[in-house]
Design a protein around this motif. Sequence first.
Motif, mmCIF file in Angstrom:
data_model
loop_
_atom_site.group_PDB
_atom_site.id
_atom_site.type_symbol
_atom_site.label_atom_id
_atom_site.label_comp_id
_atom_site.label_asym_id
_atom_site.label_seq_id
_atom_site.Cartn_x
_atom_site.Cartn_y
_atom_site.Cartn_z
ATOM 1 N N ASP A 129 45.686 -37.094 -39.065
ATOM 2 C CA ASP A 129 46.059 -37.587 -39.101
ATOM 3 C C ASP A 129 46.478 -39.585 -39.535
ATOM 4 N N ALA A 130 45.265 -40.205 -39.571
ATOM 5 C CA ALA A 130 44.241 -41.325 -39.540
ATOM 6 C C ALA A 130 44.385 -41.460 -40.945
ATOM 7 N N GLN A 161 46.442 -39.137 -43.414
ATOM 8 C CA GLN A 161 47.237 -39.631 -43.640
ATOM 9 C C GLN A 161 47.244 -40.513 -44.187
ATOM 10 N N ASP A 162 47.649 -41.930 -42.549
ATOM 11 C CA ASP A 162 47.660 -42.873 -42.737
ATOM 12 C C ASP A 162 47.266 -43.727 -43.384
ATOM 13 N N SER A 197 48.832 -46.548 -46.999
ATOM 14 C CA SER A 197 48.398 -47.156 -46.917
ATOM 15 C C SER A 197 47.861 -47.684 -47.972
ATOM 16 N N ALA A 232 41.837 -47.479 -41.143
ATOM 17 C CA ALA A 232 43.069 -46.231 -40.125
ATOM 18 C C ALA A 232 42.224 -45.993 -39.223
ATOM 19 N N ARG A 243 44.219 -46.608 -35.227
ATOM 20 C CA ARG A 243 44.226 -45.346 -34.066
ATOM 21 C C ARG A 243 43.447 -45.614 -32.912
#
Lengths: 166, 85
Positions: free
Chosen positions: A17-18, A20-21, A25, A50, A54
């Motif tokens: 997920d990070a 993907q963030d 970004s 990122a 999180r």
Amino acid sequence: MMAVARRLLRSDEEAEDAVQDAFLSAFRSIDAFRADARLSTWLHRIAANAALMRLRSRSRRNETPIEEFLPNFDESEHFAHQPKQWEKSADDVIEDEELRARVRAAIDRLPDNYRTVLVLRDIEEFSTREAADLLEVSPNAVKIRLHRARLALRQLIDTELREVSA
Amino acid sequence: MMTCRELVEFLMDYTSGDLPPDEHQSFETHLALCPPCVEFMRTYQETIRMGKCACTDLDSPVPDTVPRRLVEAILAARKGEPSAS
């Protein structure tokens, strides 16, 4: 990018997920990328940021205070427990999967405030200034936390090595 | 005379060469007389190397050309054009 996110978050799912963030970004701030900079360095930093965002947003785990892992001294300021020579080295860590897992587990036992500094400085090799910017603390705070994190990790590895040789 | 506690406190500055000359000298004097502190310093330095080695296998080398293509694709998408790849 996955590696730095995984080390900071200690979870493959959250690391994905990070990352993907981080790509999102990177997409949004691609204009800020300087052509003379190394792309991998820029993405590395965005991924670390990122992951840290999180980490900040999730609830704190039940951590052992860092003081539990720091060396103790007697009233004359000598070591309460004399440091012993280690039978294993970093070369053994490369060769031995079990030892590698033990050292990783020891890093994971550090409180987040200290683990993140150690990961950013000693493993990801960000500079003190870069780590300070990523963590939003002063360079001096990074230095103090890094030293305490190393002392604590030394103690944890020392305990692991005693178990291995027992 | 520097104590063992003080030596541990200044260990990072010593190993990174950031101690002022006077303190550096006191540090070395203490080390010359104190085998436990020599061992502590060795294991402190080995800790840094072990941490790095324990985590290196998580790295998979990524050639620079891969993210470069990614950026080209992003730039192309921004312009509303199909990417070259």
